[in-house]
Design a protein around this motif. Structure first.
Motif, PDB file in Angstrom:
ATOM      1  N   VAL A 141       0.093  -6.728  -9.493  1.00  0.00           N
ATOM      2  CA  VAL A 141      -1.103  -6.216  -8.820  1.00  0.00           C
ATOM      3  C   VAL A 141      -0.707  -5.502  -7.537  1.00  0.00           C
ATOM      4  CG1 VAL A 141      -3.336  -6.804  -7.805  1.00  0.00           C
ATOM      5  CG2 VAL A 141      -2.523  -8.061  -9.802  1.00  0.00           C
ATOM      6  N   ALA A 142       0.201  -6.095  -6.771  1.00  0.00           N
ATOM      7  CA  ALA A 142       0.621  -5.486  -5.505  1.00  0.00           C
ATOM      8  C   ALA A 142       1.209  -4.096  -5.728  1.00  0.00           C
ATOM      9  CB  ALA A 142       1.634  -6.379  -4.806  1.00  0.00           C
ATOM     10  N   GLU A 143       1.943  -3.914  -6.829  1.00  0.00           N
ATOM     11  CA  GLU A 143       2.613  -2.646  -7.078  1.00  0.00           C
ATOM     12  C   GLU A 143       1.723  -1.629  -7.789  1.00  0.00           C
ATOM     13  OE1 GLU A 143       6.346  -3.306  -9.049  1.00  0.00           O
ATOM     14  OE2 GLU A 143       6.889  -4.929  -7.671  1.00  0.00           O
ATOM     15  N   ASN A 144       0.826  -2.098  -8.642  1.00  0.00           N
ATOM     16  CA  ASN A 144       0.044  -1.182  -9.473  1.00  0.00           C
ATOM     17  C   ASN A 144      -1.378  -0.955  -8.964  1.00  0.00           C
ATOM     18  OD1 ASN A 144       1.645  -0.544 -12.188  1.00  0.00           O
ATOM     19  ND2 ASN A 144       2.111  -2.643 -11.569  1.00  0.00           N
ATOM     20  N   GLU A 145      -1.872  -1.850  -8.124  1.00  0.00           N
ATOM     21  CA  GLU A 145      -3.217  -1.715  -7.567  1.00  0.00           C
ATOM     22  C   GLU A 145      -3.141  -1.975  -6.059  1.00  0.00           C
ATOM     23  OE1 GLU A 145      -5.469  -4.512  -9.908  1.00  0.00           O
ATOM     24  OE2 GLU A 145      -5.429  -3.253 -11.698  1.00  0.00           O
ATOM     25  N   ASP A 147      -4.256  -0.559  -3.272  1.00  0.00           N
ATOM     26  CA  ASP A 147      -5.456  -0.534  -2.435  1.00  0.00           C
ATOM     27  C   ASP A 147      -6.236  -1.831  -2.585  1.00  0.00           C
ATOM     28  OD1 ASP A 147      -4.763   1.966  -1.573  1.00  0.00           O
ATOM     29  OD2 ASP A 147      -6.074   3.028  -2.984  1.00  0.00           O
ATOM     30  N   LEU A 148      -6.341  -2.298  -3.816  1.00  0.00           N
ATOM     31  CA  LEU A 148      -7.030  -3.562  -4.067  1.00  0.00           C
ATOM     32  C   LEU A 148      -6.247  -4.714  -3.438  1.00  0.00           C
ATOM     33  CD1 LEU A 148      -8.539  -4.756  -7.420  1.00  0.00           C
ATOM     34  CD2 LEU A 148      -6.835  -6.170  -6.295  1.00  0.00           C
ATOM     35  N   PHE A 149      -4.937  -4.701  -3.602  1.00  0.00           N
ATOM     36  CA  PHE A 149      -4.146  -5.832  -3.117  1.00  0.00           C
ATOM     37  C   PHE A 149      -4.191  -5.949  -1.595  1.00  0.00           C
ATOM     38  CE2 PHE A 149      -0.356  -8.287  -2.080  1.00  0.00           C
ATOM     39  CZ  PHE A 149      -0.504  -9.346  -2.954  1.00  0.00           C
ATOM     40  N   ARG A 150      -4.345  -4.836  -0.904  1.00  0.00           N
ATOM     41  CA  ARG A 150      -4.428  -4.911   0.554  1.00  0.00           C
ATOM     42  C   ARG A 150      -5.637  -5.721   1.019  1.00  0.00           C
ATOM     43  NH1 ARG A 150      -1.608   0.113   0.527  1.00  0.00           N
ATOM     44  NH2 ARG A 150      -3.462   1.307  -0.063  1.00  0.00           N
ATOM     45  N   ARG A 151      -6.644  -5.847   0.158  1.00  0.00           N
ATOM     46  CA  ARG A 151      -7.827  -6.644   0.503  1.00  0.00           C
ATOM     47  C   ARG A 151      -7.709  -8.095   0.028  1.00  0.00           C
ATOM     48  NH1 ARG A 151     -12.445  -4.676  -2.245  1.00  0.00           N
ATOM     49  NH2 ARG A 151     -11.202  -3.399  -3.659  1.00  0.00           N
ATOM     50  N   ALA A 152      -6.667  -8.396  -0.755  1.00  0.00           N
ATOM     51  CA  ALA A 152      -6.520  -9.741  -1.328  1.00  0.00           C
ATOM     52  C   ALA A 152      -6.075 -10.739  -0.263  1.00  0.00           C
ATOM     53  CB  ALA A 152      -5.521  -9.711  -2.476  1.00  0.00           C
ATOM     54  N   ARG A 153      -6.724 -11.877  -0.219  1.00  0.00           N
ATOM     55  CA  ARG A 153      -6.373 -12.924   0.733  1.00  0.00           C
ATOM     56  C   ARG A 153      -6.171 -14.286   0.066  1.00  0.00           C
ATOM     57  NH1 ARG A 153      -5.436  -9.100   2.858  1.00  0.00           N
ATOM     58  NH2 ARG A 153      -6.041  -8.281   4.899  1.00  0.00           N
TER      59      ARG A 153
END
Length: 502
Positions: A141-145, A147-153
């Motif tokens: 997820v961090a590598e392929n998505e 923008d989404l991962f930057r919001r993941a907590r």
């Protein structure tokens, strides 16, 4: 007068199950909700986490509606290891990525092995990186998505998702964490923050508990939605297979649990830490225990698929036809790699094969071949466990596939191992209820769920199955290149179809 009871709910691959159990282990009521996973492309298996909570609420309504029981504790479990990423407010950012049946993280596995060293990962984490490893999927997820991962907590699995919805507490159990390779140190019993900071920057990993520890208590909001009394304790819970092992008392050194479900799980309890790159070395569900585990990516999923192809006859009719087919399915041999395979071959590009077909074969033969294929896969895992240093002294069967008797009999015949079968084979939801009962009462799983049956292998079939097992091992080796080429073609065909649709 109301009966004191515990509620146990398990979120599985194809269904969610709930049980209401009194403090003596008697099942007062049970209920099930079926669902489907999403397969957006070959090798991807996902599910919307909202379904997990919706089904918990629905099951609670069924089980509590008569009002004749007072729930005093809640147990939870679920399939895993899964990767559900949310923001800081517990809002899911994407569908959950499921356990080893989802094989998308092949590139991340290669990269992480190169970065940290495959031997060092195995030494520190207890398992080699494979499609089962949740940490590799976080990296995907961090590598392929990004923008989404930057919001993941936050990181959740089905059991911890139910716990947070019920209590507001963000926790995960040690066993589930030990399947987040390479994020968890199995000797230190803690997250390995050095690697986690590099693989999952910004992700706040959950505080760790043991599965039977209290995660928190039912909030007023959750009570209003579920009908549960506010303030009752909710355990942290764990992955379904380990909850299944608890449900049948398969936690002693030398025990091997076989879970008959949509997939097949094997959990062997070892006296001390054992590692093998083709198996999963994990911490156990109980403090101080360790396991060597494995799993088939598909088992009941194949029989359900065949049943649908055959026009959805009763399972009892299919078992009768399969029994009549006899050992060897009249010359058929199946490789059960319909979603790649987990242990011990760890091959996400493997594919299912049915060899020996003629126009004289019928549905009973095909169904028999599928049951035998899972038995052959179990035998391969058992041999690998023992070659790795495991010491299997007792095999305990659990799960829906134990009903009807033929499947367990075939597995005993193929492996040459007797299986003990307890009174209750409901599985993970019952194990979760047992752990919940331990929060306030002294209970014994032997009293809750005594052994009522032993399935002995039939020696007259041993030679036939020895020969078939040799062919099974040879068929994978000889067909591997073709299977991988076909797997690549499947991806290309789906990508082309998606492009055409757009």
């Amino acid at each position: 007068m109301k009966v004191a009871a515990v509620l146990g709910v398990d979120i599985g691959t194809s269904s969610s199950k709930g049980v209401l159990v009194d403090i003596d282990g008697r099942v007062l009521r049970s209920s099930t909700r079926t669902h489907e996973v999403s397969r957006p492309r070959p090798g991807w298996v996902e599910m919307d986490a909202d379904i997990w909570w919706q089904e918990f609420v629905s099951l609670s309504g069924d089980l509590l509606a008569p009002g004749d029981a007072e729930v005093v504790a809640v147990g939870v479990s679920g399939m895993g290891p899964c990767v559900l990423l949310t923001d800081a407010a517990n809002v899911p950012l994407r569908p959950a990525i499921l356990y080893g049946v989802d094989t998308r993280s092949t590139e991340q596995i290669t990269r992480l092995n190169e970065r940290f060293g495959a031997d060092e990962i195995l030494r520190r984490c207890g398992s080699a990186l494979s499609s089962q490893a949740a940490g590799a999927k976080v990296a995907w997820v961090a590598e392929n998505e990004p923008d989404l991962f930057r919001r993941a907590r936050r990181l959740f699995m089905p059991s911890s998702w139910l716990a947070v919805k019920l209590t507001g507490e963000y926790v995960l159990d040690h066993h589930s964490a030990s399947q987040c390779t390479p994020l968890y140190d199995t000797d230190g019993h803690d997250w390995y923050h050095l690697w986690a900071a590099e693989i999952a920057p910004g992700l706040i990993l959950p505080p760790l508990r043991w599965p039977g520890d209290v995660a928190g208590r039912v909030t007023a909001e959750a009570a209003a939605m579920t009908g549960l009394p506010p303030g009752v304790p909710v355990i942290t819970g764990t992955i379904d297979a380990w909850s299944e092992a608890i449900s049948v008392g398969a936690q002693g050194v030398g025990d091997l649990m076989l879970m008959y479900g949509t997939t097949m799980f094997l959990v062997h309890t070892v006296a001390a830490r054992v590692t093998d790159p083709s198996l999963w070395g994990t911490v156990g569900a109980l403090p101080g225990t360790r396991n060597l585990a494995g799993g088939l990516a598909t088992s009941g999923a194949i029989t359900a698929w065949l049943r649908e192809l055959f026009g959805s006859p009763d399972y009892a009719d299919l078992l009768r036809l399969a029994d009549a087919s006899g050992p060897g399915a009249r010359g058929l041999l199946m490789l059960p790699y319909f979603a790649g395979e987990r242990t011990p071959i760890l091959d996400p590009q493997a594919r299912g094969i049915l060899a020996g077909l003629t126009v004289s074969h019928d549905s009973g033969d095909l169904y028999r071949a599928a049951l035998e294929a899972t038995g052959l896969g179990v035998r391969h895992n058992i041999e690998t466990i023992e070659a790795s240093g495991g010491d299997i002294r007792r095999v305990v069967a659990v799960g829906g596939g134990t009903r009807g008797g033929l499947w367990t009999q075939i597995v005993s015949d193929v492996t040459g191992r007797a299986q003990v079968i307890p009174a209750q084979t409901i599985g993970a939801s019952y194990g979760a209820a047992f752990l919940a009962a331990q929060t306030g009462w002294t209970v014994s799983i032997e009293a809750w769920n005594p052994v009522t049956e032993v399935c002995e292998p039939r020696v007259e079939f041993a030679a036939d199955y020895d020969e078939l097992y040799g062919l099974y091992r040879e068929l994978y080796t000889s067909s591997k290149r073709v299977a991988h080429a076909l797997a690549a073609r499947q991806v290309r065909f789906l990508d082309a179809a998606r492009t055409d649709a757009q």
